[in-house]
Enzyme design. Structure first.
Site, PDB file in Angstrom:
ATOM      1  N   SER A  59       0.827  -1.197   0.000  1.00 28.87           N
ATOM      2  CA  SER A  59       0.000   0.000   0.000  1.00 28.87           C
ATOM      3  C   SER A  59       0.871   1.261   0.000  1.00 28.87           C
ATOM      4  O   SER A  59       1.944   1.296   0.615  1.00 28.87           O
ATOM      5  CB  SER A  59      -0.889   0.010   1.248  1.00 28.87           C
ATOM      6  OG  SER A  59      -1.524   1.268   1.414  1.00 28.87           O
ATOM      7  N   GLN A  76       0.599  -0.606  -4.894  1.00 34.43           N
ATOM      8  CA  GLN A  76      -0.710   0.048  -4.955  1.00 34.43           C
ATOM      9  C   GLN A  76      -0.541   1.553  -4.769  1.00 34.43           C
ATOM     10  O   GLN A  76       0.210   2.004  -3.905  1.00 34.43           O
ATOM     11  CB  GLN A  76      -1.631  -0.507  -3.866  1.00 34.43           C
ATOM     12  CG  GLN A  76      -2.995   0.172  -3.782  1.00 34.43           C
ATOM     13  CD  GLN A  76      -3.009   1.359  -2.806  1.00 34.43           C
ATOM     14  OE1 GLN A  76      -2.131   1.485  -1.962  1.00 34.43           O
ATOM     15  NE2 GLN A  76      -3.996   2.214  -2.931  1.00 34.43           N
ATOM     16  N   TYR A  82      -2.714   5.498  -4.738  1.00 32.80           N
ATOM     17  CA  TYR A  82      -3.976   6.231  -4.691  1.00 32.80           C
ATOM     18  C   TYR A  82      -3.985   7.304  -5.775  1.00 32.80           C
ATOM     19  O   TYR A  82      -2.950   7.637  -6.358  1.00 32.80           O
ATOM     20  CB  TYR A  82      -4.178   6.860  -3.316  1.00 32.80           C
ATOM     21  CG  TYR A  82      -4.444   5.854  -2.227  1.00 32.80           C
ATOM     22  CD1 TYR A  82      -5.658   5.175  -2.173  1.00 32.80           C
ATOM     23  CD2 TYR A  82      -3.482   5.555  -1.272  1.00 32.80           C
ATOM     24  CE1 TYR A  82      -5.911   4.240  -1.185  1.00 32.80           C
ATOM     25  CE2 TYR A  82      -3.722   4.616  -0.274  1.00 32.80           C
ATOM     26  CZ  TYR A  82      -4.939   3.962  -0.245  1.00 32.80           C
ATOM     27  OH  TYR A  82      -5.183   3.027   0.720  1.00 32.80           O
ATOM     28  N   HIS A 100     -13.649  -1.810  -1.156  1.00 32.42           N
ATOM     29  CA  HIS A 100     -12.687  -1.376  -0.140  1.00 32.42           C
ATOM     30  C   HIS A 100     -12.956  -2.061   1.199  1.00 32.42           C
ATOM     31  O   HIS A 100     -12.806  -1.465   2.271  1.00 32.42           O
ATOM     32  CB  HIS A 100     -12.718   0.144   0.022  1.00 32.42           C
ATOM     33  CG  HIS A 100     -11.373   0.755   0.286  1.00 32.42           C
ATOM     34  ND1 HIS A 100     -10.580   1.259  -0.711  1.00 32.42           N
ATOM     35  CD2 HIS A 100     -10.673   0.937   1.439  1.00 32.42           C
ATOM     36  CE1 HIS A 100      -9.468   1.736  -0.195  1.00 32.42           C
ATOM     37  NE2 HIS A 100      -9.487   1.546   1.108  1.00 32.42           N
ATOM     38  N   ARG A 160     -15.370  -0.368   3.646  1.00 35.45           N
ATOM     39  CA  ARG A 160     -14.883   0.784   4.397  1.00 35.45           C
ATOM     40  C   ARG A 160     -15.169   2.107   3.699  1.00 35.45           C
ATOM     41  O   ARG A 160     -14.753   3.158   4.186  1.00 35.45           O
ATOM     42  CB  ARG A 160     -13.378   0.637   4.645  1.00 35.45           C
ATOM     43  CG  ARG A 160     -13.050  -0.508   5.592  1.00 35.45           C
ATOM     44  CD  ARG A 160     -11.571  -0.822   5.638  1.00 35.45           C
ATOM     45  NE  ARG A 160     -10.756   0.271   6.131  1.00 35.45           N
ATOM     46  CZ  ARG A 160     -10.619   0.591   7.418  1.00 35.45           C
ATOM     47  NH1 ARG A 160     -11.293  -0.086   8.345  1.00 35.45           N
ATOM     48  NH2 ARG A 160      -9.830   1.572   7.781  1.00 35.45           N
TER      49      ARG A 160
END
Length: 388
Positions: free
Chosen positions: A107, A128, A130, A276, A279
């Site tokens: 992440s 990963q 964002y 997600h 979440r």
């Protein structure tokens, strides 16, 4: 010593050993947590068809995800703050995944950095990212992933706004965490966890601090986090990200057939049907319910994976039989990590693998790549039949 026979065994140990703040972070969804619960419970509505007097020898779980060999079509999902569940958590999870032969997804909001994980592993992992506003940071993040020999990038597209997670707010869990007297008192009871955390220098967001503009130390992290995520995101912006990364690309957070087709159009190699982990948008369908219409929309034009709600090898089997080419576990491996470190992640993978292999055989199948819906009994209207 507890004999580990199911993921729930690891969860019980995890709850005892990890501070409540981080246990709640894992074991929570947004708002009423309806979607969080149904991600798992909806798997129970799908039944497996038992077959007998069929040769079940030579069962095979090896497969491919985006062209890469995997011991079983299960990847460790990107999970933020993993290094707070166990010291050097991302490194330990990546090493367990590497040894087992499944992909590890790091992440952006990890505690250990891309470089930390690359230095302690010998095979490529996945990165990963964002959808952030800062082009310079995004390009450098992709470049760092390339330098670390990451073999795929995952763009998470369902976090423009943060779904409210009541437990995190009450526990003061943010970036960085806001410690309260109650949370500090609870941490002091987790002696083994505390000793581990004191033994490592990695306690902050290694991919952000020292890399994002204006974030030189943890104290400046919260203002960056509040402003970094791009609420104006659109598919043209995702095309820009595609140009920044020329390797295999996976788009995570697809829950609607229209968005699946958009992901296909921007040149993604795979999509992940995911909410997600419940979440973000509470009240959304579970991922397993959303899977079939998306598969129908894209056919074999793009690889479709599934994330959210998987707690067993039977869940993996059901997702694959419905048509997914890969699956992801998040909470299931975090339980193992918090419970027993790297060995706990290995235990979680062993549990999932054995359940998958044995259940597949009892359904009369020997090759994970030849599964289809014939081994399932799916309720009528499971994935649709809604009023317009």
């Amino acid at each position: 010593m507890t004999v580990i026979t199911e993921i729930e065994d690891l969860r019980r140990i995890y709850k005892r050993r990890v501070p409540k703040m981080f246990f709640d972070y894992t074991e929570s969804g947004s708002w009423s947590e309806q979607t969080f619960r149904e991600n798992s419970s909806d798997f129970d509505r799908i039944y497996l068809r038992q077959r007998v007097a069929i040769d079940m020898e030579g069962r095979k779980t090896a497969s491919k995800m985006i062209g890469q060999d995997v011991a079983m079509p299960v990847a460790l999902a990107p999970v933020g703050l993993t290094g707070m569940q166990h010291f050097d958590g991302e490194i330990k999870a990546a090493k367990a995944a590497e040894k087992f032969g499944v992909p590890y997804c790091l992440s952006t909001m990890s505690i250990c950095s891309i470089e930390d994980v690359a230095a302690d592993t010998s095979k490529p992992f996945w990165m990963q990212v964002y959808t952030l506003k800062d082009d310079d940071f995004m390009q450098r993040l992709f470049d760092r992933a390339k330098d670390a020999k990451c073999s795929a990038a995952i763009i998470t597209v369902d976090l423009q706004l943060l779904g409210q997670r009541h437990k995190d707010l009450k526990n003061g869990l943010s970036a960085p965490p806001k410690l309260t007297p109650a949370s500090v008192a609870n941490m002091m009871t987790k002696v083994q966890w505390g000793i581990g955390m004191l033994s490592t220098k990695r306690r902050f967001f290694g991919n952000i601090v020292g890399h994002a503009k204006g974030v030189k130390d943890p104290s400046s992290l919260s203002s960056w986090t509040a402003q970094a995520f791009d609420q104006s995101l659109n598919w043209d912006r995702i095309r820009e990200f595609r140009k920044m990364w020329d390797g295999p690309l996976i788009i995570k957070g697809i829950m609607d057939p229209r968005d699946a087709l958009e992901a296909l159009n921007v040149g993604a190699d795979a999509i992940i049907v995911s909410n997600h982990g419940g979440r973000q948008l509470d009240g959304a369908l579970s991922s397993i319910r959303a899977l079939a219409p998306i598969l129908d929309a894209v056919g074999d034009k793009i690889e479709v994976h599934l994330d959210s709600g998987i707690r067993s090898g039977q869940d993996v089997l059901k997702a694959l039989a419905m048509g997914a080419k890969g699956t992801y576990i998040g909470r299931a491996y975090v339980y193992g990590l918090g419970a027993k470190g790297q060995q706990g992640v290995t235990d979680a993978l062993n549990v999932i693998h054995k359940e998958l292999e044995v259940s597949m055989g009892l359904c009369g199948r020997t090759d994970v790549n030849a599964l289809d819906r014939d081994i399932l009994m799916i309720p009528k209207g499971f994935s649709g039949d809604w009023e317009e």
